[in-house]
Design an enzyme around this catalytic site. Structure first.
Site, PDB file in Angstrom:
ATOM      1  N   HIS A  16     -34.872  18.954 -16.505  1.00 36.30           N
ATOM      2  CA  HIS A  16     -35.928  18.044 -16.960  1.00 36.30           C
ATOM      3  C   HIS A  16     -37.124  18.827 -17.498  1.00 36.30           C
ATOM      4  CE1 HIS A  16     -38.552  18.925 -13.546  1.00 36.30           C
ATOM      5  NE2 HIS A  16     -37.457  18.916 -12.786  1.00 36.30           N
ATOM      6  N   ARG A  68     -38.120  11.941 -13.738  1.00 36.43           N
ATOM      7  CA  ARG A  68     -38.301  13.054 -14.659  1.00 36.43           C
ATOM      8  C   ARG A  68     -37.014  13.384 -15.418  1.00 36.43           C
ATOM      9  NH1 ARG A  68     -38.664  14.837  -9.320  1.00 36.43           N
ATOM     10  NH2 ARG A  68     -37.529  16.726  -8.661  1.00 36.43           N
ATOM     11  N   GLU A  94     -32.487  16.618  -7.052  1.00 35.53           N
ATOM     12  CA  GLU A  94     -32.936  17.959  -6.688  1.00 35.53           C
ATOM     13  C   GLU A  94     -32.889  18.182  -5.175  1.00 35.53           C
ATOM     14  OE1 GLU A  94     -32.963  20.870  -7.240  1.00 35.53           O
ATOM     15  OE2 GLU A  94     -34.718  21.413  -8.456  1.00 35.53           O
TER      16      GLU A  94
END
Length: 235
Positions: A16, A68, A94
């Site tokens: 991202h 994101r 993540e």
């Protein structure tokens, strides 16, 4: 007898674009909600323009579902003039941090950078907890099966995945090693592009950390995690 080369599919793996994890007054922004900043939006647009200039088209686009990655994919596809539907897989989110306020001061540096500097055994890396939260081993347990499932699908020939720095390291490491691995020293700049060719029995890593808005990384001397640590320490 001449053998016909095995066909390979193309996969573009992006990180991202740039975000701000801290407000100007030092207040941390929840990582599950943080949007792209102005630089990150420009980076995503530059990636999409590169895809368009190279006449790249996507059969499938997959993101982690965090804002994101969704915003980066949306902007890149718009710049690439692509209408491909964006799919999500939360298993590719993540590595999950703990509470920054719970970190002892003398452990802050290792909590930020320990898994990304190398030099430790595989077991030690997998046990490392990112900012006191999820361990690298737990990240691998979560994201590698999702990666395997996507690669096993037969409904794409050219795919775009927009994910995260830690997740991308896990996927690239496993592709390079041919087995479960995590090479923390693989840098992933905001909105960078990695290029993989996916074969029937292994992946070929053709390029890593291509940054359309800064090809030579000429303004960089720190990693993204070192920058994040510096931002935190300033607060």
């Amino acid at each position: 007898m001449t053998q016909t080369p095995l066909p390979r599919r193309r996969l573009y793996l992006m990180r991202h674009g740039s975000v701000d994890y801290f407000l100007d007054d030092g207040t941390p922004v929840p990582p599950d909600t943080v949007p792209l900043n102005a630089t990150g939006r420009a980076q995503a647009d530059a990636a999409g323009a590169l895809f368009a200039a190279s006449a790249v088209t996507f059969d499938r686009v997959l993101v982690s579902g965090l804002p994101r990655t969704v915003e980066t994919a949306q902007r890149a596809l718009a710049a690439a003039r692509s209408t491909t539907t964006i799919e999500t897989d939360p298993a590719l989110q993540e590595i999950r941090p703990g509470r920054l306020s719970d970190l002892p001061r003398d452990q802050v540096r290792d909590a930020f950078l320990g898994a990304f500097e190398g030099g430790a055994t595989r077991e030690a890396v997998e046990q490392h907890r990112f900012l006191g939260g999820e361990s690298v081993g737990e990240l691998l347990d979560r994201c590698l099966p999702a990666w395997t499932r996507f690669l096993a699908r037969d409904d794409w020939d050219c795919a775009l995945l927009v994910l995260h720095g830690g997740v991308n390291r896990a996927l690239l490491s496993s592709a390079l090693a041919g087995t479960r691995a995590f090479f923390g020293r693989i840098e992933q700049a905001p909105a960078c592009i990695n290029v993989l060719d996916i074969g029937a029995d292994h992946a070929v890593v053709r390029a890593m950390n291509l940054s359309p808005s800064q090809w030579l990384h000429h303004r960089e001397r720190q990693t993204t995690m070192e920058k994040l640590l510096a931002q935190y320490l300033r607060t």
